[in-house]
Design an enzyme around this catalytic site. Sequence first.
Site, PDB file in Angstrom:
ATOM      1  N   GLU A 272      34.838  34.615  44.984  1.00 36.54           N
ATOM      2  CA  GLU A 272      36.236  34.387  45.340  1.00 36.54           C
ATOM      3  C   GLU A 272      36.537  35.125  46.638  1.00 36.54           C
ATOM      4  O   GLU A 272      36.118  36.273  46.821  1.00 36.54           O
ATOM      5  CB  GLU A 272      37.203  34.921  44.280  1.00 36.54           C
ATOM      6  CG  GLU A 272      37.142  34.285  42.923  1.00 36.54           C
ATOM      7  CD  GLU A 272      38.110  34.948  41.941  1.00 36.54           C
ATOM      8  OE1 GLU A 272      39.137  35.531  42.388  1.00 36.54           O
ATOM      9  OE2 GLU A 272      37.834  34.907  40.733  1.00 36.54           O
ATOM     10  N   GLU A 321      49.061  27.679  42.283  1.00 32.16           N
ATOM     11  CA  GLU A 321      49.164  27.565  40.825  1.00 32.16           C
ATOM     12  C   GLU A 321      50.478  28.201  40.378  1.00 32.16           C
ATOM     13  O   GLU A 321      50.616  29.419  40.348  1.00 32.16           O
ATOM     14  CB  GLU A 321      47.961  28.238  40.170  1.00 32.16           C
ATOM     15  CG  GLU A 321      46.632  27.578  40.518  1.00 32.16           C
ATOM     16  CD  GLU A 321      45.432  28.349  40.019  1.00 32.16           C
ATOM     17  OE1 GLU A 321      45.164  28.311  38.802  1.00 32.16           O
ATOM     18  OE2 GLU A 321      44.769  29.009  40.844  1.00 32.16           O
ATOM     19  N   LYS A 324      51.052  31.095  37.440  1.00 33.08           N
ATOM     20  CA  LYS A 324      50.448  32.423  37.522  1.00 33.08           C
ATOM     21  C   LYS A 324      51.515  33.454  37.874  1.00 33.08           C
ATOM     22  O   LYS A 324      52.523  33.153  38.501  1.00 33.08           O
ATOM     23  CB  LYS A 324      49.315  32.451  38.559  1.00 33.08           C
ATOM     24  CG  LYS A 324      48.165  31.506  38.237  1.00 33.08           C
ATOM     25  CD  LYS A 324      46.988  31.701  39.153  1.00 33.08           C
ATOM     26  CE  LYS A 324      46.153  32.898  38.745  1.00 33.08           C
ATOM     27  NZ  LYS A 324      44.883  32.982  39.503  1.00 33.08           N
ATOM     28  N   GLU A 329      50.370  35.697  43.113  1.00 29.08           N
ATOM     29  CA  GLU A 329      49.265  34.928  42.554  1.00 29.08           C
ATOM     30  C   GLU A 329      49.476  33.415  42.657  1.00 29.08           C
ATOM     31  O   GLU A 329      48.541  32.654  42.437  1.00 29.08           O
ATOM     32  CB  GLU A 329      49.051  35.305  41.083  1.00 29.08           C
ATOM     33  CG  GLU A 329      48.585  36.735  40.868  1.00 29.08           C
ATOM     34  CD  GLU A 329      47.166  36.973  41.347  1.00 29.08           C
ATOM     35  OE1 GLU A 329      46.369  36.009  41.342  1.00 29.08           O
ATOM     36  OE2 GLU A 329      46.846  38.107  41.727  1.00 29.08           O
TER      37      GLU A 329
END
Length: 347
Positions: A272, A321, A324, A329
Amino acid sequence: MSSFFSTKMFSLSTVVLLLQLFTINLRTTDAQVGMCYGTFGDNLPPANEVVSLYQENCIKKMRLFDPKPDILHALKDSNIELILGVPNIDLQQLATFPDEAITWVQNNVLDFLPNVRIKYVAVGNEVNPAVGDTYKVAKYVLPAIQNIYKAIRAKGLQEQIKVTTAIDMTMLGNTYPPSQASFRADVKSYIEPIIGYLVYANAPLLANVYPYYGYSTSPDDVSLSYALFTSADVVVTDGEYKYQNLFDAVLDSVHAAIDNTKIGYVEVIVSESGWPSDGGFGASDDNAKTYLEGLFRRAKTGSPRRPSKPTEIYVFSMFDENQKNPEIEKHWGVFHPNKEKKFPIGC
């Protein structure tokens, strides 16, 4: 008329040049960078459309954090290489009951071969035996790895599919200079046997490398240019190794920590890395785009400590997203949930 013609031609050529400049820096066919496919959103496209989006943009590697059947089915015959994750919540069962590991491998790996190109199985993500919520499952990581490995080896696939884990980077103690990096004393009994297994199985270690957090938590000590790959000069000199960006310094800290155990050589894959476009200090579209441009350039080479081959890198993340938390996030996507590009990425 000639004056108008020449002006018109200049204008067209300028537009073409600007378009090339806008698209070329995130060309996936050059860098071969993978993308993490997170699914914590209630507005994300269906799996088959996501796989098509990978293909349309020549993204040939995917990290999937858990084995969702719809995504695995969508990946059939896509020729996309896959890191397939085992969620932390499953570690105890897979470690305690070998038959459960055999069933897991059958249902999530063997049933999809050879049509899905599973390259790695990542058993657990960022487990830390000393701090945080994951310490309760730390004792299950290595046994789960071993049981998954045995199930894969029983089918003769241990060279094709490597079984590994993604470490919690806070297990590194001293990281400056990078060559002096080591794992903290309170985690050595956890990480060193895992490294021993990786050496035995000739498997890589996964590391999540985020210069954003180094910068956002210590902006007085870490310059933005050092974090964004834009520093014109060497910032850190560590003996024979010279660092112009924080990404390489962090990655080589992992390399050195492994080397300093004296257990053996282990390759490190960056599972990541990315930069948020909103939600926190230093998070913006411009900074995210600049970071990704640098990361794509960087993916073509190795690190100062390991220069011989390009680093395998997975960008976090494919989409924003919205489910999250905290807010920071939610904003790591390269694509919007409607599949529009947030940044210039493509073939």
